[in-house]
Design a protein around this motif. Structure first.
Motif, PDB file in Angstrom:
ATOM      1  N   THR A 139      48.252  26.191  34.612  1.00 56.30           N
ATOM      2  CA  THR A 139      49.292  26.852  35.387  1.00 56.30           C
ATOM      3  C   THR A 139      48.872  27.024  36.852  1.00 56.30           C
ATOM      4  O   THR A 139      47.692  26.911  37.190  1.00 56.30           O
ATOM      5  N   TYR A 140      49.860  27.284  37.682  1.00 58.86           N
ATOM      6  CA  TYR A 140      49.573  27.638  39.078  1.00 58.86           C
ATOM      7  C   TYR A 140      50.542  28.725  39.513  1.00 58.86           C
ATOM      8  O   TYR A 140      51.598  28.937  38.924  1.00 58.86           O
ATOM      9  N   ARG A 141      50.144  29.432  40.567  1.00 54.66           N
ATOM     10  CA  ARG A 141      51.007  30.430  41.182  1.00 54.66           C
ATOM     11  C   ARG A 141      50.921  30.288  42.694  1.00 54.66           C
ATOM     12  O   ARG A 141      49.925  29.803  43.225  1.00 54.66           O
ATOM     13  N   ARG A 142      51.976  30.703  43.360  1.00 49.48           N
ATOM     14  CA  ARG A 142      51.985  30.698  44.816  1.00 49.48           C
ATOM     15  C   ARG A 142      51.300  31.962  45.323  1.00 49.48           C
ATOM     16  O   ARG A 142      51.468  33.058  44.777  1.00 49.48           O
ATOM     17  N   ASP A 143      50.524  31.815  46.374  1.00 44.66           N
ATOM     18  CA  ASP A 143      49.919  32.951  47.061  1.00 44.66           C
ATOM     19  C   ASP A 143      50.039  32.668  48.553  1.00 44.66           C
ATOM     20  O   ASP A 143      49.178  31.998  49.148  1.00 44.66           O
ATOM     21  N   GLY A 144      51.119  33.117  49.139  1.00 48.95           N
ATOM     22  CA  GLY A 144      51.400  32.761  50.518  1.00 48.95           C
ATOM     23  C   GLY A 144      51.709  31.278  50.606  1.00 48.95           C
ATOM     24  O   GLY A 144      52.553  30.750  49.877  1.00 48.95           O
ATOM     25  N   ASP A 145      50.989  30.592  51.470  1.00 51.19           N
ATOM     26  CA  ASP A 145      51.164  29.143  51.602  1.00 51.19           C
ATOM     27  C   ASP A 145      50.255  28.361  50.657  1.00 51.19           C
ATOM     28  O   ASP A 145      50.311  27.127  50.634  1.00 51.19           O
ATOM     29  N   ASP A 146      49.421  29.069  49.914  1.00 49.18           N
ATOM     30  CA  ASP A 146      48.459  28.424  49.017  1.00 49.18           C
ATOM     31  C   ASP A 146      48.982  28.353  47.590  1.00 49.18           C
ATOM     32  O   ASP A 146      49.929  29.049  47.208  1.00 49.18           O
ATOM     33  N   PHE A 147      48.304  27.505  46.787  1.00 49.99           N
ATOM     34  CA  PHE A 147      48.534  27.414  45.356  1.00 49.99           C
ATOM     35  C   PHE A 147      47.225  27.773  44.656  1.00 49.99           C
ATOM     36  O   PHE A 147      46.152  27.285  45.052  1.00 49.99           O
ATOM     37  N   VAL A 148      47.294  28.599  43.625  1.00 48.17           N
ATOM     38  CA  VAL A 148      46.109  28.995  42.862  1.00 48.17           C
ATOM     39  C   VAL A 148      46.275  28.465  41.447  1.00 48.17           C
ATOM     40  O   VAL A 148      47.250  28.799  40.751  1.00 48.17           O
ATOM     41  N   ILE A 149      45.319  27.626  41.011  1.00 51.04           N
ATOM     42  CA  ILE A 149      45.457  26.869  39.759  1.00 51.04           C
ATOM     43  C   ILE A 149      44.434  27.331  38.744  1.00 51.04           C
ATOM     44  O   ILE A 149      43.240  27.522  39.063  1.00 51.04           O
ATOM     45  N   ASN A 150      44.871  27.494  37.490  1.00 54.54           N
ATOM     46  CA  ASN A 150      43.995  27.869  36.385  1.00 54.54           C
ATOM     47  C   ASN A 150      44.306  27.018  35.162  1.00 54.54           C
ATOM     48  O   ASN A 150      45.483  26.794  34.833  1.00 54.54           O
ATOM     49  N   GLY A 151      43.254  26.548  34.504  1.00 57.28           N
ATOM     50  CA  GLY A 151      43.454  25.769  33.285  1.00 57.28           C
ATOM     51  C   GLY A 151      42.294  24.843  33.020  1.00 57.28           C
ATOM     52  O   GLY A 151      41.194  25.013  33.568  1.00 57.28           O
ATOM     53  N   ALA A 152      42.526  23.853  32.171  1.00 63.43           N
ATOM     54  CA  ALA A 152      41.475  22.905  31.811  1.00 63.43           C
ATOM     55  C   ALA A 152      42.084  21.550  31.497  1.00 63.43           C
ATOM     56  O   ALA A 152      43.194  21.459  30.957  1.00 63.43           O
ATOM     57  N   LYS A 153      41.372  20.509  31.860  1.00 62.55           N
ATOM     58  CA  LYS A 153      41.719  19.132  31.515  1.00 62.55           C
ATOM     59  C   LYS A 153      40.530  18.545  30.763  1.00 62.55           C
ATOM     60  O   LYS A 153      39.377  18.953  30.972  1.00 62.55           O
TER      61      LYS A 153
END
Length: 380
Positions: A139-153
């Motif tokens: 998943t990802y979420r917006r934080d201002g102009d940034d994207f914060v990504i969490n998970g595993a591949k």
């Protein structure tokens, strides 16, 4: 652009000579060491082997897909894992940048990728959802102009060489494919951890493993294409990837046939070369017929892509059938070689291990049966 027959023949001959001279004497050693030698990669870059279908104005060779499939097959006759590296700028890693990347992304990442100056990885497969992109859990979420990504591949290839990873995440799992976006993540990004797997059954020189993303932060310039347009980026990459997998499978199968013909003519038992036995001749004839059919499916897929079509059904047919043919060809090659088939002196044993993996990567045969059937029922 299309390459003419004489240019293609000359380029293919260059690849054949390089593979026989520089790769064949060393492939068993680096397969055991589980690492592609950097000097071989450097020589491939000098020969321009990474440009593939990437347009010339973006640093590539601008090949049509049929010519591209032919040169991938040629390298795969000796070592298909080098064919993996050759294919990445045109498929899993680079194709999304060609179609959806910004001029800045293309200049920073695609051009050096196509010229073999840097390498990349594609993070699609996940521990729970496998290759089902729409069901991904990263998943990802917006934080201002940034994207914060969490998970595993997982089972992500090229981890030892990659400077960046193109990966995919969803803003809302309930949205399915409509919530997915694609991102470029440099491998030195905080929160990104690469964990290679060791002692694999096959594809050993390719460094594959798990990618963990914990609060990985990227800027807006990391987004590939539009936000929520990541599914199209992923499918474009996967379909081009299936063409290259199929071409590599054909190359491996052809290598098995070539070795089996040579061995059958040289191996004498009771004063007779085993090539004179009808059972051996039947094996060789069946191998040759199936390989020819697989190659035609690969070229059919390539022609569809050259016409500007996605070639989804053709890609699945080519990948599934060519992978199965590679496995059968490798099995017969080991059988023809007898006890020597398990000796490191002959490469058919390595091909036998790798051929099984071909049936698993880029979607199992069972998945492709479903994809082909769905296309047929939709009238595609």
């Amino acid at each position: 652009m299309a390459i003419d027959e004489h240019e293609l023949a000359a380029f293919t001959a260059t690849i054949r000579d390089f593979a026989q001279r520089e790769v064949a004497p060393r492939v068993a050693e680096y397969d055991a060491a589980e690492q592609i030698p950097r000097d071989i990669v450097k020589q491939m870059a000098e020969l321009g082997l990474f440009g593939g279908t990437v347009p010339e104005e973006l640093g590539g060779l601008g090949l049509d897909h049929v010519s591209y499939a032919k040169i991938i097959e040629e390298m795969a006759k000796v070592d298909h894992t080098l064919g993996v590296l050759m294919s990445m700028p045109s498929s899993l890693v680079g194709s999304g940048l060609v179609k959806f990347g910004t001029p800045e992304q293309q200049e920073k990442w695609l051009r050096p990728l196509a010229q073999g100056e840097i390498f990349g990885a594609a993070g699609v497969t996940e521990p729970q959802s496998g290759s089902n992109v729409a069901a991904m859990e990263t998943t990802y979420r917006r934080d201002g102009d940034d994207f914060v990504i969490n998970g595993a591949k997982t089972w992500i290839s090229n981890l030892d060489l990659a400077s960046f990873i193109i990966t995919f995440a969803t803003a809302d799992r309930s949205l399915g494919r409509a919530g997915i976006s694609a991102f470029i993540i440099p491998v030195d990004s905080p929160g990104l951890t690469l964990s290679p797997f060791k002692d694999k059954l096959g594809f050993r020189p390719i460094c594959s493993g798990e990618v963990s993303l914990v609060d990985v932060r990227v800027g807006a310039d990391a987004l590939v294409g539009e936000e929520f347009g990541g599914y199209a980026v992923a499918m474009n990459a996967v379909e081009k990837g299936r063409l290259s997998v199929a071409a590599r499978a054909v190359g491996l199968a052809q290598g098995c046939l070539d070795d089996s013909i040579a061995y059958a003519q040289q191996r004498v038992i009771g004063g007779t070369a085993i090539a004179d036995h009808q059972l051996i001749q039947a094996k060789l004839a069946n191998m040759a017929t199936e390989i020819t059919a697989a190659r035609l499916l690969v070229h059919d897929c390539a022609h569809a892509m050259d016409r500007g079509e996605r070639g989804r059904k053709q890609a699945s047919m080519a990948k599934m059938y060519a992978s199965n043919v590679a496995q059968r060809a490798a099995t017969e090659a080991v059988q023809i070689h007898g006890a020597y088939g398990v000796s490191p002196e002959f490469r058919v044993g390595r091909a036998y291990r790798d051929s099984k993996v071909f049936q698993l990567v880029e979607g199992t045969g069972e998945i492709h049966l479903q994809l082909i059937a769905r296309a047929l029922l939709k009238g595609e």
